[in-house]
Design a protein around this motif. Structure first.
Motif, PDB file in Angstrom:
ATOM      1  N   THR A   6      -7.910  -4.698  -3.962  1.00 29.74           N
ATOM      2  CA  THR A   6      -9.273  -5.219  -3.801  1.00 29.74           C
ATOM      3  C   THR A   6     -10.082  -4.468  -2.752  1.00 29.74           C
ATOM      4  O   THR A   6     -11.284  -4.672  -2.633  1.00 29.74           O
ATOM      5  N   GLY A   7      -9.414  -3.638  -1.972  1.00 34.13           N
ATOM      6  CA  GLY A   7     -10.125  -2.958  -0.889  1.00 34.13           C
ATOM      7  C   GLY A   7     -10.302  -3.860   0.321  1.00 34.13           C
ATOM      8  O   GLY A   7     -10.994  -3.516   1.268  1.00 34.13           O
TER       9      GLY A   7
ATOM     10  N   LEU B 194      -6.492  -4.005   4.056  1.00 28.90           N
ATOM     11  CA  LEU B 194      -6.373  -3.518   5.440  1.00 28.90           C
ATOM     12  C   LEU B 194      -7.311  -4.276   6.386  1.00 28.90           C
ATOM     13  O   LEU B 194      -6.987  -4.481   7.557  1.00 28.90           O
TER      14      LEU B 194
ATOM     15  N   ARG C  53       0.324  10.003  -0.628  1.00 23.87           N
ATOM     16  CA  ARG C  53      -0.848  10.879  -0.785  1.00 23.87           C
ATOM     17  C   ARG C  53      -1.621  11.114   0.507  1.00 23.87           C
ATOM     18  O   ARG C  53      -2.493  11.971   0.568  1.00 23.87           O
TER      19      ARG C  53
ATOM     20  N   ASN D 258       0.839  -1.204   0.000  1.00 18.30           N
ATOM     21  CA  ASN D 258       0.000   0.000   0.000  1.00 18.30           C
ATOM     22  C   ASN D 258       0.870   1.249   0.000  1.00 18.30           C
ATOM     23  O   ASN D 258       0.624   2.199  -0.750  1.00 18.30           O
TER      24      ASN D 258
ATOM     25  N   ASP E 172       4.995   6.455   5.029  1.00 17.95           N
ATOM     26  CA  ASP E 172       5.326   6.863   3.652  1.00 17.95           C
ATOM     27  C   ASP E 172       5.123   8.354   3.509  1.00 17.95           C
ATOM     28  O   ASP E 172       4.542   9.009   4.377  1.00 17.95           O
TER      29      ASP E 172
ATOM     30  N   TYR F 180     -13.263  -0.823   1.270  1.00 20.92           N
ATOM     31  CA  TYR F 180     -13.093   0.637   1.209  1.00 20.92           C
ATOM     32  C   TYR F 180     -11.965   0.970   0.247  1.00 20.92           C
ATOM     33  O   TYR F 180     -10.857   0.448   0.345  1.00 20.92           O
ATOM     34  N   GLN F 181     -12.238   1.853  -0.690  1.00 22.83           N
ATOM     35  CA  GLN F 181     -11.191   2.404  -1.548  1.00 22.83           C
ATOM     36  C   GLN F 181     -11.554   3.846  -1.788  1.00 22.83           C
ATOM     37  O   GLN F 181     -12.709   4.157  -2.078  1.00 22.83           O
TER      38      GLN F 181
ATOM     39  N   LYS G 189       2.258   1.757  -3.280  1.00 15.28           N
ATOM     40  CA  LYS G 189       1.186   2.021  -4.238  1.00 15.28           C
ATOM     41  C   LYS G 189       0.739   3.489  -4.177  1.00 15.28           C
ATOM     42  O   LYS G 189       0.462   4.104  -5.191  1.00 15.28           O
TER      43      LYS G 189
ATOM     44  N   SER H 222       1.346   8.926   5.123  1.00 15.49           N
ATOM     45  CA  SER H 222       0.564   8.168   6.129  1.00 15.49           C
ATOM     46  C   SER H 222       1.510   7.281   6.908  1.00 15.49           C
ATOM     47  O   SER H 222       2.581   6.901   6.418  1.00 15.49           O
TER      48      SER H 222
HETATM   49  P1  ADP Z   1      -6.508  -1.829  -1.548  1.00 17.44           P
HETATM   50  O1  ADP Z   1      -6.461  -3.179  -2.120  1.00 17.44           O
HETATM   51  O2  ADP Z   1      -7.435  -0.907  -2.242  1.00 17.44           O
HETATM   52  O3  ADP Z   1      -5.178  -1.264  -1.299  1.00 17.44           O
HETATM   53  P2  ADP Z   1      -6.650  -1.778   1.270  1.00 17.44           P
HETATM   54  O4  ADP Z   1      -7.639  -2.291   2.198  1.00 17.44           O
HETATM   55  O5  ADP Z   1      -5.256  -2.224   1.396  1.00 17.44           O
HETATM   56  O6  ADP Z   1      -7.202  -2.043  -0.164  1.00 17.44           O
HETATM   57  O7  ADP Z   1      -6.697  -0.225   1.410  1.00 17.44           O
HETATM   58  C1  ADP Z   1      -7.915   0.443   1.442  1.00 17.44           C
HETATM   59  C2  ADP Z   1      -7.768   1.878   1.074  1.00 17.44           C
HETATM   60  O8  ADP Z   1      -7.060   2.602   2.082  1.00 17.44           O
HETATM   61  C3  ADP Z   1      -6.943   2.086  -0.171  1.00 17.44           C
HETATM   62  O9  ADP Z   1      -7.709   1.914  -1.348  1.00 17.44           O
HETATM   63  C4  ADP Z   1      -6.531   3.525   0.026  1.00 17.44           C
HETATM   64  O10 ADP Z   1      -7.568   4.435  -0.338  1.00 17.44           O
HETATM   65  C5  ADP Z   1      -6.299   3.626   1.526  1.00 17.44           C
HETATM   66  N1  ADP Z   1      -4.855   3.415   1.837  1.00 17.44           N
HETATM   67  C6  ADP Z   1      -4.294   2.271   2.249  1.00 17.44           C
HETATM   68  N2  ADP Z   1      -2.974   2.444   2.492  1.00 17.44           N
HETATM   69  C7  ADP Z   1      -2.676   3.717   2.186  1.00 17.44           C
HETATM   70  C8  ADP Z   1      -1.484   4.541   2.224  1.00 17.44           C
HETATM   71  N3  ADP Z   1      -0.315   4.026   2.585  1.00 17.44           N
HETATM   72  N4  ADP Z   1      -1.591   5.844   1.862  1.00 17.44           N
HETATM   73  C9  ADP Z   1      -2.774   6.360   1.496  1.00 17.44           C
HETATM   74  N5  ADP Z   1      -3.925   5.665   1.437  1.00 17.44           N
HETATM   75  C10 ADP Z   1      -3.902   4.352   1.788  1.00 17.44           C
END
Ligand code: ADP
Length: 675
Positions: A604-605, A608, A576, A541, A573, A591-592, A544, A633
């Motif tokens: 896939t959302g 986490l 964003r 993440n 990191d 959640y995305q 990404k 974050s």
């Molecule tokens: P995904 O497969 O979409 O990464 P996650 O459950 O890992 O699903 O993350 C859910 C959402 O949380 C991400 O789509 C993103 O919007 C936010 N997110 C996760 N990690 C980060 C990060 N390091 N910085 C910013 N946003 C994050």
């Protein structure tokens, strides 16, 4: 012949100035014995008439009447026959009256001597319904009689006359003897009053009163002991019942029991009849001078006391382990020495014949402690309560478990609806459109054909990932994952996650990733496979959502969380960032930030949500921090520190040694041991 007149009534009618009094049975017994003792002590030849309600009451006194009959020939004993009592003239006259005679309700003793006269003429007063209810059943001592007891010669003579007349009805053959008795005792009034010794009468009365007092005292003591026991059992039971957690129940029970019984040590352990060993889990000690046995592992297989308790399901009490004869304690020598066990009480916790645990009380002082029945009974009563409380707690836990499983099933169901509802529909439609176009347009350019094929393949891959993550989350949520927890080096796990990240993202530029995890940190207690999974997902993440020019760092520090020492791992990191109101929502399933349809980053959302399930399952917590959009974050999670490792900083790290299908994170390099 049925005689329904009462001697007492006849006496009261002929001497109306008499006022009957109420006597308890014990008082009448005392008076009768005192009167009989007086006859024996004075030694003259009086007329003695005794009437017993039943033959069995007379039988207890027969010996005394034999002695009285050696003094005088004028002795008459009346009783309602039950087995062998009958009319007779053996040592004295016996008169068997009919059970229907009013005499069977009465109690008489008349003594007419030259020097003194005394009589006891009483009738049993039947209890009222209220009295029967308030007084314990079968308590002979509470029987009441009303009547006359006096030293008055006139009254005694009249009573004797009435009784002799009654005797005559049953024994006409005694007419002459009765006539003679009347002539001798009823007509001649002593010329002068002679002094008689009141001592035997008074002595006897006092002895009886004393005996009665002792009986009362004994009864009070037993009631007080019973009450004390009941109060104790109640208070411990209440303490036990306050909880539905077996751990807490046992903890409270050893504390309370140890204190209440004032023993040197009270221990409690869970066990089954078939267990070969056990660990002493719960303990309370009188003082720190008593050696602790908590945490020790005891063999049950070779423990003759345990085996005997299992067989009989009854407590075993040993007052002195040094001189014990019933059991061969050779196998327990070590335990006895270590625990300095002088006196030993072992009480099983049983529910419906099933052994659930064992309560043990120990005295460790030099002198032996003989366990009283009261003590054994009390511990047994508490063990019974413990059994019930544990079963209740277990039933509750099962219910909670079932509830959790149902909740997990419900979550899986809603996940499934969500995933099929819109998460799978989008890639499926794309695949369908691409395949239909390929099939229906044979003239399509090879370039376009390639685009179509790649798009269909990419979406098929996306669907595969989605289903895999969905299944992982479902398994975690339903608690079907078996954790293989062991002491691990965090640094090693981070390295594995990093190499897995590089393998997965070899074709995309990554931000600069650095690990600051110190090699000197203690080992953590975790399942290696799943820990690497969390690190990989968080690193994925971070990369990404961070530009290739940005930075990702991994750090770990010791922290105190809810008074226990934990390892806090941080993956930060410069990407964003996350809006403050989304810091919790990001852990929700699906959640995305961009929404499912405008996805730019893949994923896939569910990542986490999976991380949170794993970290919580390993006994830690996970949370996100961010200063807001475009300000980077930080994802933090905690893990327990390995028990033995807090003192073993710097010890060669142990690697996850197992590779399984439990952690199917896409593209992850398999864990390799570096040994
Ligand atoms: P995904 O497969 O979409 O990464 P996650 O459950 O890992 O699903 O993350 C859910 C959402 O949380 C991400 O789509 C993103 O919007 C936010 N997110 C996760 N990690 C980060 C990060 N390091 N910085 C910013 N946003 C994050």
């Amino acid at each position: 012949m049925s005689i329904s007149t009462s001697i007492l009534e006849e006496l009261l009618q002929s001497l109306p100035h008499l006022r009957p009094q109420l006597y308890f049975k014990s008082s009448l017994t005392a008076l009768s014995h005192a009167m009989e003792d007086q006859v024996l002590a004075v030694g003259e030849q009086p007329l003695v008439i005794a009437s017993f309600q039943r033959e069995r009451f007379y039988r207890q006194e027969a010996h005394r009447y034999l002695r009285i009959s050696e003094l005088t020939s004028q002795v008459y004993v009346l009783a309602a026959p039950e087995t062998s009592f009958m009319n007779g003239s053996d040592h004295y006259e016996t008169i068997a009256f009919e059970p229907g005679d009013q005499l069977s309700q009465e109690w008489h003793l008349v003594v007419l001597g030259k020097q003194y006269a005394t009589c006891l003429i009483c009738r049993e007063r039947l209890k009222t319904a209220k009295e029967t209810e308030s007084e314990p059943m079968g308590m002979d001592q509470t029987r009441r009689f009303e009547g006359i007891w006096t030293f008055d010669r006139q009254v005694s003579c009249r009573a004797a006359e009435l009784l002799l007349d009654r005797i005559l009805l049953y024994r006409p053959d005694l007419a002459d003897k009765i006539e003679q008795a009347k002539a001798e005792f009823l007509t001649t009034i002593p010329s002068q009053k002679q002094e008689i010794d009141p001592d035997p009468f008074a002595q006897r009365l006092v002895t009886h009163l004393q005996a009665g007092q002792y009986k009362l005292l004994k009864a009070y003591r037993s009631i007080a002991a019973k009450e004390r026991k009941e109060r104790l059992v109640n208070s411990i039971t209440a303490a036990i019942r306050r909880s539905l957690n077996p751990e807490e129940i046992f903890k409270v029970a050893v504390q309370e029991l140890g204190q209440a019984m004032q023993v040197c040590r009270c221990i409690l352990y869970r066990c089954k009849a078939t267990d070969s060993s056990t660990t002493i889990t719960y303990e309370s000690r009188k003082s720190s001078a008593i050696a602790s046995l908590q945490g020790q592992s005891w063999s049950l297989q070779n423990n003759p006391l345990f085996q005997s308790v299992v067989q009989s399901q009854e407590p075993i009490a040993i007052s002195n382990t040094d001189t014990e004869k019933r059991f061969d304690l050779t196998a327990l020598k070590g335990v006895i020495e270590q625990g300095q066990i002088r006196s030993w009480l072992m009480v099983p916790v049983v529910y419906q014949g099933r052994l659930l645990g064992m309560v043990e009380l120990h005295h460790c002082q030099a002198t032996a402690h003989p366990w009283s029945d009261d003590e054994i009974g009390m511990v047994d009563a508490i063990a019974t309560q413990l059994g019930v409380a544990v079963i209740q707690a277990e039933a509750y836990a099962n219910l909670e478990d079932l509830n959790q499983q149902l909740e997990a099933l419900e979550r899986t169901r809603s996940n499934l609806i969500a995933i099929t509802g819109h998460e799978l529909r989008t890639p499926l439609s794309t695949i369908q459109v691409c395949l239909e176009s390929l099939a229906s347009e044979p003239d399509m350019s090879p370039e376009l054909r390639q685009v179509m094929l790649s798009t269909a393949l990419a979406d098929a891959e996306r669907m595969r990932t989605l289903i895999r993550d969905f299944l992982t989350l479902s398994r975690l949520e339903s608690g079907r994952v078996e954790w293989h927890v062991e002491p691990l080096s965090l640094d090693e796990c981070v390295e594995l996650a990093l190499s897995s990240l590089q393998a997965r993202r070899s074709d995309t530029p990554l931000p600069q990733v650095t690990s600051q995890v110190s090699l000197d940190l203690p080992l953590v207690e975790a399942d290696g496979e799943w820990l690497v999974e969390v690190l990989s997902r968080l690193l994925d993440n971070a990369c990404k959502f961070t530009e290739p020019q940005g930075r990702v760092t991994i750090d770990a520090n010791l922290t105190n969380l809810n008074s226990s020492r934990m390892m806090e791992v941080t993956i930060a990191d410069t990407g964003r960032g996350i809006e403050p109101n989304r810091l919790e929502t990001v852990f929700d399933r699906f959640y995305q930030e961009e929404g499912a349809l405008r996805r730019t980053t893949g994923g896939t959302g569910l990542g986490l949500a999976i991380c949170r399930q794993i970290v919580v399952g390993l006994g830690g917590q996970i949370w996100a921090e961010s200063d807001g959009r475009d300000r980077g974050s930080q994802f933090h999670f905690t893990l327990p520190i390995a028990r033995s490792s807090s003192d073993t900083v710097g010890v060669a790290p142990r690697l996850p040694s197992r590779i399984s299908d439990d952690t199917p994170y896409n593209g992850r390099a398999p864990l390799k041991s570096k040994k």
